[in-house]
Design a protein around this motif. Structure first.
Motif: not given
Ligand code: H15
Length: 253
Positions: A140, A112, A114-117, A89, A93
């Protein structure tokens, strides 16, 4: 069917996204799998232990491509009191980056996916009398469950990619990188009730893998000296930062 292509390729070989997956999802998948395989390989022929400090072990293999040092590097470490999720995390971040990074002038997210990449553009500190380096890479974060009982593996991969918002402007030189942070959480003497797990019962086993090409000629000895000094410094500082940040917070499994 599931096997149907999730991607279409344009005539010049670029990926475009189809069915809600982003255009680099195939690349992300491939590189993540490569890291998971590679991290399990034995450290044998050609790997030198170049630094040892407490539980941290830094290994390097000396490799040159066209006279440019591209030494693969692997660091293994074990950190008390934090989870793999917490380590990943804070590594992934954007908001924490400049609090632990000492090798950057700047960092920004340019897309961005997606949410994780996300795609980062970073300006690196000039460390020797050569051109300044920048980098542009997708980053990612992922959680992989291995089994019901075990804690999941968390990982972050940073992988160089071109981007229209980040053209290379000479004399600036672009670093080419493929970096992974891979973490497992160990729970020692697990209490009967998972709610009773304390920070003193947990430990994160971390592997940090880096393939970095300086993107242009730099004297070999200089790159190797800087790497030998800076990677342990980074991991020392980053892990203390995470310990500090999480100390009084609930454990993030
Ligand atoms: O992994 C680290 N930092 C992340 C987050 O900022 C970025 C990193 C990355 C580096 C380059 C390109 C793309 C992404 O994953 C910590 C990095 C610590 C670096 C320690 C310095 C080592 C210097 C090695 C010599 C390289 C040649 C430079 C000319």
């Amino acid at each position: 069917t599931i096997n149907e292509a999730t991607f279409a390729a344009t005539s010049n070989g670029e990926n475009i996204s189809v069915k809600g997956k982003h255009r680099l999802a195939n690349d992300v998948e491939r590189v993540v799998q490569e890291h998971l395989t590679y991290v399990r390989e034995e450290m044998c022929d050609g790997w030198d232990l170049i630094h040892e400090e407490g539980k941290m072990k830094v290994y390097r293999r000396e490799v040159e491509e066209n006279g440019i040092v591209v030494d693969p590097l692997k660091i293994f470490h074990s950190i008390q009191g934090v989870t793999g999720h917490e380590i990943c995390h804070y590594f992934w971040e954007y908001q924490y980056r400049m609090e632990w990074e000492t090798t950057l002038d700047s960092t920004k997210i340019i897309e961005a996916l997606d949410q994780d990449t996300v795609i980062f553009f970073q300006m690196h500190k000039r460390v020797w009398p050569t051109a300044q380096r920048d980098s542009c890479f997708w980053s990612h974060i992922r959680c992989i469950s291995n089994s019901e009982e075990d804690q999941p593996t968390w990982l972050v991969v940073n992988y160089t990619t071109p981007h229209p918002l980040a053209p290379i402007k000479p004399p600036q030189v672009r670093l080419i990188a493929n970096v992974a942070m891979i973490c497992e959480t160990i729970i020692n003497e697990p209490p009967l009730n998972p709610k009773d797990i304390k920070r003193e019962n947990i430990q994160c086993k971390l592997a940090y893998v880096a393939f970095v090409n300086p993107g242009g000629w730099v004297p070999s000895a200089a790159v190797r000296n800087v790497a030998k000094r800076e990677y342990p410094r980074f991991l020392r500082r980053f892990t203390s930062y995470v310990i500090e940040q999480t100390r009084d917070k609930p454990i993030l499994f």
